[in-house]
Write an enzyme that holds these catalytic residues in place. Structure first.
Site, PDB file in Angstrom:
ATOM      1  N   ASP A   1       8.540  19.629  -7.995  1.00 51.52           N
ATOM      2  CA  ASP A   1       7.390  20.374  -7.464  1.00 51.52           C
ATOM      3  C   ASP A   1       7.320  21.788  -8.046  1.00 51.52           C
ATOM      4  OD1 ASP A   1       5.122  20.642  -5.935  1.00 51.52           O
ATOM      5  OD2 ASP A   1       6.177  21.205  -4.106  1.00 51.52           O
TER       6      ASP A   1
ATOM      7  N   ASN B   1      -1.429  12.226  -4.147  1.00 53.01           N
ATOM      8  CA  ASN B   1      -1.898  13.131  -5.205  1.00 53.01           C
ATOM      9  C   ASN B   1      -3.279  12.764  -5.754  1.00 53.01           C
ATOM     10  OD1 ASN B   1       1.465  13.744  -6.475  1.00 53.01           O
ATOM     11  ND2 ASN B   1       0.196  15.065  -5.193  1.00 53.01           N
TER      12      ASN B   1
END
Ligand code: IPE
Ligand code: IPE
Ligand code: MG
Length: 265
Positions: free
Chosen positions: A24, A72
């Site tokens: 991330d 996502n």
């Protein structure tokens, strides 16, 4: 590059059998430099290459990387498109190197929702590397742990309905075997500083040690991986037992799959 050299004051680092990583911080990395987010993803692809090499060298047996979650898809269309393009390119461009390094690649997640071209690259890479032994590299694309568990429950229900499985024979092992990635996670690393799982390996990480670093994914390197291993080496994994029981078990000759030194226990 020797992962065990000049680190931890000469003491050997304990290497997790299964390392899982939530990669991330690509967007923040780019935004901090006044660049578009996609540049962060491009730079993140370099960090992926670094961690695969470093993990294999260190003796990690299973490396699971979270590349694209089932959530996502909610991102702006242009970012999703760029990510898919980047994934496709990464899978084809690195196929030979991965194979040369004896790494077996498996894509985990619902690949049926991906483009035909991407599915083709996936099948090609999985097929090319299927007999490799050194390390299993799971790449999570369109992966969600709840989706994975739901699918497992559906598959089990079908077997029960067909009469090939009795409800009382449903065990934890059987559930694990129906998952995309059945292996328990030993060390879970998250870059970007967030203390959450974001729907990643909820079942498999039940007893994982968790290392969160503020480093953003494109900046992740071998030194940070060593820091994660040093953290892992310092943990006492009790699995519900007491500290005294663990010390007893780890006496001389105690079976331990990792390269722990007796003086460390
Ligand atoms: C991780 O980086 C990559 C993916 C989720 C595909 P992010 O894109 O989430 O980066 P941040 O969290 O916005 O910085
Ligand atoms: C997790 O990162 C997914 C990947 C790294 C692929 P996100 O950036 O999507 O996680 P949230 O949304 O901040 O929880
Ligand atoms: Mg993020």
């Amino acid at each position: 590059m020797d992962i065990n050299s000049n680190s931890n004051q000469g003491a050997e680092l304990k290497v997790p059998r299964h390392l899982a990583v939530i990669m991330d911080g690509n967007g923040r990395w780019a935004e901090a430099r006044g660049m578009i987010r996609v540049r962060g993803h491009q730079q993140g692809a370099e960090a992926v290459r670094r961690i695969i090499a470093a993990a294999a060298k260190a003796g990690v047996q299973i490396l699971t990387l979270y590349a694209f979650s089932s959530e996502n898809w909610k991102r702006p269309r242009t970012e999703v498109q760029a990510l898919m393009k980047l994934l496709g390119r990464a899978l084809t461009e690195n196929a030979q190197t991965l194979n040369d390094n004896d790494i077996k690649v498996k894509i985990i997640g619902d690949v049926t929702a991906l483009s035909g071209a991407l599915q083709k690259s996936i099948h090609k890479l999985e097929d090319l590397t299927k007999d490799n032994q050194r390390m299993l590299l799971n790449i999570a694309i369109n992966y969600g742990s709840r989706l994975e568990l739901t699918r497992a429950v559906q598959q089990i229900a079908v077997k029960v309905q067909q009469g090939t499985l009795k409800p009382e024979d449903i065990s934890e092992d059987l559930i694990s075997r129906e998952l995309y990635a059945p292996d328990n996670v030993d060390l879970l690393v998250r870059t970007g500083g967030e203390f959450r799982l974001s729907n990643f390996l909820l079942w498999q990480a039940a007893y994982a040690e968790i290392f969160v670093t503020d480093k953003l994914w494109p900046d992740f390197d071998e030194a940070e991986l060593k820091r994660a291993f040093a953290f892992y080496s310092g943990r006492e994994r009790r699995f519900g037992m007491t500290s005294a029981q663990i010390r007893e078990q780890a006496g001389p000759g105690a079976a331990d799959k990792t390269n722990i030194k007796p003086e460390q226990v």
